[in-house]
Design an enzyme around this catalytic site. Structure first.
Site, PDB file in Angstrom:
ATOM      1  N   ASP A   1       2.621   5.443  -6.786  1.00  0.00           N
ATOM      2  CA  ASP A   1       3.886   5.314  -6.061  1.00  0.00           C
ATOM      3  C   ASP A   1       5.105   5.188  -6.957  1.00  0.00           C
ATOM      4  O   ASP A   1       6.231   5.212  -6.465  1.00  0.00           O
ATOM      5  CB  ASP A   1       3.822   4.096  -5.128  1.00  0.00           C
ATOM      6  CG  ASP A   1       2.942   4.369  -3.932  1.00  0.00           C
ATOM      7  OD1 ASP A   1       3.011   5.491  -3.418  1.00  0.00           O
ATOM      8  OD2 ASP A   1       2.190   3.473  -3.531  1.00  0.00           O
TER       9      ASP A   1
ATOM     10  N   HIS B   1       0.873  -1.188   0.000  1.00  0.00           N
ATOM     11  CA  HIS B   1       0.000   0.000   0.000  1.00  0.00           C
ATOM     12  C   HIS B   1       0.910   1.238   0.000  1.00  0.00           C
ATOM     13  O   HIS B   1       1.702   1.409  -0.918  1.00  0.00           O
ATOM     14  CB  HIS B   1      -0.923  -0.113   1.219  1.00  0.00           C
ATOM     15  CG  HIS B   1      -2.063   0.849   1.268  1.00  0.00           C
ATOM     16  ND1 HIS B   1      -2.454   1.621   0.210  1.00  0.00           N
ATOM     17  CD2 HIS B   1      -2.917   1.173   2.289  1.00  0.00           C
ATOM     18  CE1 HIS B   1      -3.490   2.366   0.569  1.00  0.00           C
ATOM     19  NE2 HIS B   1      -3.783   2.114   1.834  1.00  0.00           N
TER      20      HIS B   1
ATOM     21  N   HIS C   1      -2.580  -2.234  -9.767  1.00  0.00           N
ATOM     22  CA  HIS C   1      -3.532  -1.633  -8.841  1.00  0.00           C
ATOM     23  C   HIS C   1      -4.793  -2.469  -8.838  1.00  0.00           C
ATOM     24  O   HIS C   1      -5.187  -2.994  -9.869  1.00  0.00           O
ATOM     25  CB  HIS C   1      -3.864  -0.200  -9.283  1.00  0.00           C
ATOM     26  CG  HIS C   1      -4.419   0.626  -8.188  1.00  0.00           C
ATOM     27  ND1 HIS C   1      -5.752   0.616  -7.878  1.00  0.00           N
ATOM     28  CD2 HIS C   1      -3.823   1.456  -7.311  1.00  0.00           C
ATOM     29  CE1 HIS C   1      -5.939   1.422  -6.855  1.00  0.00           C
ATOM     30  NE2 HIS C   1      -4.791   1.939  -6.480  1.00  0.00           N
TER      31      HIS C   1
HETATM   32  N1  ACO Z   1       4.545  -6.891 -10.560  1.00  0.00           N
HETATM   33  C1  ACO Z   1       4.389  -8.076 -11.187  1.00  0.00           C
HETATM   34  N2  ACO Z   1       3.213  -8.715 -11.316  1.00  0.00           N
HETATM   35  C2  ACO Z   1       2.146  -8.119 -10.747  1.00  0.00           C
HETATM   36  C3  ACO Z   1       2.224  -6.880 -10.080  1.00  0.00           C
HETATM   37  C4  ACO Z   1       3.473  -6.264 -10.011  1.00  0.00           C
HETATM   38  N3  ACO Z   1       3.635  -5.087  -9.398  1.00  0.00           N
HETATM   39  N4  ACO Z   1       1.001  -6.531  -9.631  1.00  0.00           N
HETATM   40  C5  ACO Z   1       0.181  -7.525 -10.006  1.00  0.00           C
HETATM   41  N5  ACO Z   1       0.869  -8.475 -10.686  1.00  0.00           N
HETATM   42  C6  ACO Z   1       0.307  -9.690 -11.310  1.00  0.00           C
HETATM   43  C7  ACO Z   1      -0.051 -10.717 -10.239  1.00  0.00           C
HETATM   44  O1  ACO Z   1       1.020 -11.585  -9.976  1.00  0.00           O
HETATM   45  C8  ACO Z   1      -1.209 -11.429 -10.896  1.00  0.00           C
HETATM   46  O2  ACO Z   1      -0.696 -12.297 -11.880  1.00  0.00           O
HETATM   47  P1  ACO Z   1      -1.403 -13.726 -12.145  1.00  0.00           P
HETATM   48  O3  ACO Z   1      -2.768 -13.370 -12.683  1.00  0.00           O
HETATM   49  O4  ACO Z   1      -0.522 -14.413 -13.128  1.00  0.00           O
HETATM   50  O5  ACO Z   1      -1.460 -14.415 -10.816  1.00  0.00           O
HETATM   51  C9  ACO Z   1      -1.938 -10.305 -11.653  1.00  0.00           C
HETATM   52  O6  ACO Z   1      -0.924  -9.329 -11.942  1.00  0.00           O
HETATM   53  C10 ACO Z   1      -3.062  -9.678 -10.862  1.00  0.00           C
HETATM   54  O7  ACO Z   1      -2.526  -9.155  -9.664  1.00  0.00           O
HETATM   55  P2  ACO Z   1      -3.216  -9.289  -8.237  1.00  0.00           P
HETATM   56  O8  ACO Z   1      -2.148  -9.510  -7.228  1.00  0.00           O
HETATM   57  O9  ACO Z   1      -4.347 -10.259  -8.290  1.00  0.00           O
HETATM   58  O10 ACO Z   1      -3.821  -7.851  -8.066  1.00  0.00           O
HETATM   59  P3  ACO Z   1      -4.334  -7.206  -6.738  1.00  0.00           P
HETATM   60  O11 ACO Z   1      -5.430  -6.301  -7.125  1.00  0.00           O
HETATM   61  O12 ACO Z   1      -4.606  -8.226  -5.699  1.00  0.00           O
HETATM   62  O13 ACO Z   1      -3.053  -6.381  -6.216  1.00  0.00           O
HETATM   63  C11 ACO Z   1      -1.484  -4.662  -5.888  1.00  0.00           C
HETATM   64  C12 ACO Z   1      -2.890  -5.038  -6.407  1.00  0.00           C
HETATM   65  C13 ACO Z   1      -1.348  -5.117  -4.428  1.00  0.00           C
HETATM   66  C14 ACO Z   1      -1.349  -3.146  -5.927  1.00  0.00           C
HETATM   67  C15 ACO Z   1      -0.436  -5.336  -6.771  1.00  0.00           C
HETATM   68  O14 ACO Z   1      -0.564  -4.874  -8.104  1.00  0.00           O
HETATM   69  C16 ACO Z   1       0.986  -5.089  -6.247  1.00  0.00           C
HETATM   70  O15 ACO Z   1       1.445  -5.819  -5.373  1.00  0.00           O
HETATM   71  N6  ACO Z   1       1.692  -4.049  -6.801  1.00  0.00           N
HETATM   72  C17 ACO Z   1       3.020  -3.719  -6.299  1.00  0.00           C
HETATM   73  C18 ACO Z   1       2.914  -2.936  -5.007  1.00  0.00           C
HETATM   74  C19 ACO Z   1       2.433  -1.519  -5.244  1.00  0.00           C
HETATM   75  O16 ACO Z   1       2.883  -0.813  -6.134  1.00  0.00           O
HETATM   76  N7  ACO Z   1       1.502  -1.098  -4.370  1.00  0.00           N
HETATM   77  C20 ACO Z   1       0.960   0.258  -4.406  1.00  0.00           C
HETATM   78  C21 ACO Z   1      -0.465   0.223  -4.842  1.00  0.00           C
HETATM   79  S1  ACO Z   1      -1.101   1.842  -4.975  1.00  0.00           S
HETATM   80  C22 ACO Z   1      -1.353   2.304  -3.398  1.00  0.00           C
HETATM   81  O17 ACO Z   1      -1.681   1.567  -2.511  1.00  0.00           O
HETATM   82  C23 ACO Z   1      -1.110   3.645  -3.121  1.00  0.00           C
END
Ligand code: ACO
Length: 446
Positions: free
Chosen positions: A380, A285, A324
């Site tokens: 971010d 987050h 996201h």
């Molecule tokens: N890098 C690589 N792969 C990713 C990323 C990433 N940053 N984010 C999502 N994916 C992939 C997942 O592995 C998943 O792949 P799959 O379908 O093969 O299993 C797919 O994309 C869907 O991702 P989910 O994890 O299901 O998406 P979710 O909505 O649960 O997660 C989150 C969202 C937590 C923001 C995620 O994208 C992440 O961890 N990003 C990196 C951390 C980040 O930047 N957080 C800031 C968010 S903005 C904020 O809070 C201000």
């Protein structure tokens, strides 16, 4: 929303060409059909409870870990269209607010639902400015933290501790008390953040300067040294103000859901805000901005970006600052931030990590892995680069997120409190553990 319809067998409208705003569910276990009202493209989970095989059963629930497809509230604060990349506070596009508003005005909008008149803004600014000082005792326990304590840890504890100073905060159903705590929270959060930072440096605390703007005073409390009067650089003051506007609210994200959940127990707003800051601290987050910088430093050079992206695609690491839950398009805040970044770099010199970030973005936006999953830079991805160029250590990045988000949290907390439909947040579970077992004395266990 309308009250739920009771279970009925399937019935068609008198005129079958007129669509009804209902959903018909047939339970194949019993052959019974149920007609459930649809409001705002949503059915009420409680309406599923009438679906049961045996009348003695609890009834059907919906299972939604991580709330992927569950609306937990009705809100009028912030609108996001994740597919279109749209963000609006109280109906106003984020682009308009970032260009024309100030953080304090935007905070007023979030909290009150309307942009302030000139006299309302004057009054609001006066009250927030006159609540920036903190009790001297707070300095004592800030001093108790180790020199390398993470400022988010200090923030969580210190904001929670405010509840021990303001007993009137417990009076959450008094509009007057809520207003008072709102002035205090919005006013004191930058002071506590700046004092936490100064503590890690071993520098004396700098008291608020009421003649400066909200972001200008924050810069003063962070960076003033021997000068009798601190004069913030106009570009940095403006950049910080825009960043504060962009971070002010984001509907039902993890930390907002936390303040609503914790606040639903009717605890005081300081304790609830401390919980929200704790939720924000996590690397998935608000802690992601700090993680992005670690990642860019770890990549180290443009040449190493393709290798890093390969590791992301095998699932070994994440591309932090990408992806996201709601945005499946470019995060509109990231666009504005990219613009602000160049203004800051022009003044402070280009951040050497920018090239690596741009290369990550370029490759990711073309690569099938990211395209297929609709992974775009989020808020971010670039903020860390700006903060670093402005002279902030990485540990302060999530703090810079928490300061402006306080206005959104309080707006959402108040909306939750005043919503007659809301109750203490208490999800159900699907229990798949053991059935009754009898206690085995320790000497008889294998
Ligand atoms: N890098 C690589 N792969 C990713 C990323 C990433 N940053 N984010 C999502 N994916 C992939 C997942 O592995 C998943 O792949 P799959 O379908 O093969 O299993 C797919 O994309 C869907 O991702 P989910 O994890 O299901 O998406 P979710 O909505 O649960 O997660 C989150 C969202 C937590 C923001 C995620 O994208 C992440 O961890 N990003 C990196 C951390 C980040 O930047 N957080 C800031 C968010 S903005 C904020 O809070 C201000």
């Amino acid at each position: 929303m309308d009250s739920p319809l009771s279970a009925t067998t399937t019935r068609m409208s008198e005129d079958s060409t007129v669509p009804r705003e209902t959903l018909t569910i047939t339970d194949n276990r019993t052959g019974k059909s149920y007609e459930i009202p649809i409001n705002h493209d949503t059915i009420r989970a409680a309406d599923l409870r009438q679906i049961k095989v045996d009348p003695k059963e609890f009834g059907m629930m919906s299972y939604d870990p991580a709330f992927n497809n569950t609306a937990s509230c009705i809100s009028k604060v912030t609108f996001i269209d994740g597919d279109a990349g749209i963000l609006r506070y109280r109906g106003y596009p984020i682009e308009d607010l970032a260009e024309k508003s100030t953080y304090l005005e935007t905070a007023y909008l979030l909290l009150n639902g309307e942009l302030p008149t000139p006299s309302q803004l004057k009054d609001w600014t006066y009250h927030v400015t006159h609540h920036t000082f903190i009790h001297e005792s707070i300095k004592k326990f800030l001093d108790g933290f180790h020199y390398d304590a993470h400022p988010m840890g200090m923030m969580i504890s210190t904001i929670a501790a405010l509840s021990t100073f303001y007993h009137d905060a417990k009076d959450i159903f008094s509009a007057e008390s809520r207003q008072k705590q709102t002035y205090r929270l919005i006013g004191k959060v930058p002071t506590i953040a700046a004092f936490s930072y100064r503590h890690t440096l071993g520098m004396p605390f700098v008291y608020p300067d009421n003649e400066l703007s909200y972001p200008g005073n924050f810069l003063n409390m962070l960076f003033r040294t021997t000068e009798p009067k601190y004069r913030p650089n106009a570009t940095l003051e403006h950049a910080l103000d825009v960043l504060f506007i962009l971070h002010a609210d984001h509907e039902q994200n993890c930390s907002t859901n936390t303040i609503r959940g914790v606040g639903s127990s009717h605890v005081d707003p300081y304790s609830a805000t401390a919980a929200a800051i704790a939720a924000l601290y996590g690397p998935l987050h608000g802690g992601a901005n700090e993680e992005v910088l670690h990642m860019l430093m770890q990549i180290g050079s443009i040449q190493k970006v393709p290798d890093f992206i390969k590791r992301v695609k095998t699932g070994e690491v994440k591309l932090m600052g990408f992806g996201h839950r709601v945005y499946k398009n470019y995060d509109p805040r990231a666009r504005i931030i990219k613009h602000i970044a160049y203004e800051v770099f022009e003044l402070m010199g280009k951040n050497p990590l920018l090239e690596i970030a741009l290369e990550c973005e370029r490759i990711a936006l073309e690569d099938e892995y990211f395209v297929k999953r609709k992974l775009y830079p989020n808020v971010d991805f670039y903020t860390g680069l700006i903060y670093q160029s402005m002279g902030f250590p990485m540990t302060m990045f999530p703090v810079l997120f928490a300061i402006p988000r306080t206005s959104g949290w309080i707006a959402q907390w108040e909306e939750m409190l005043l919503d007659p439909e809301q109750k203490i947040a208490r999800p159900r579970q699907i229990y798949l553990g053991h059935n009754t077992r009898h206690y085995v004395p320790i000497d008889q266990r294998n």
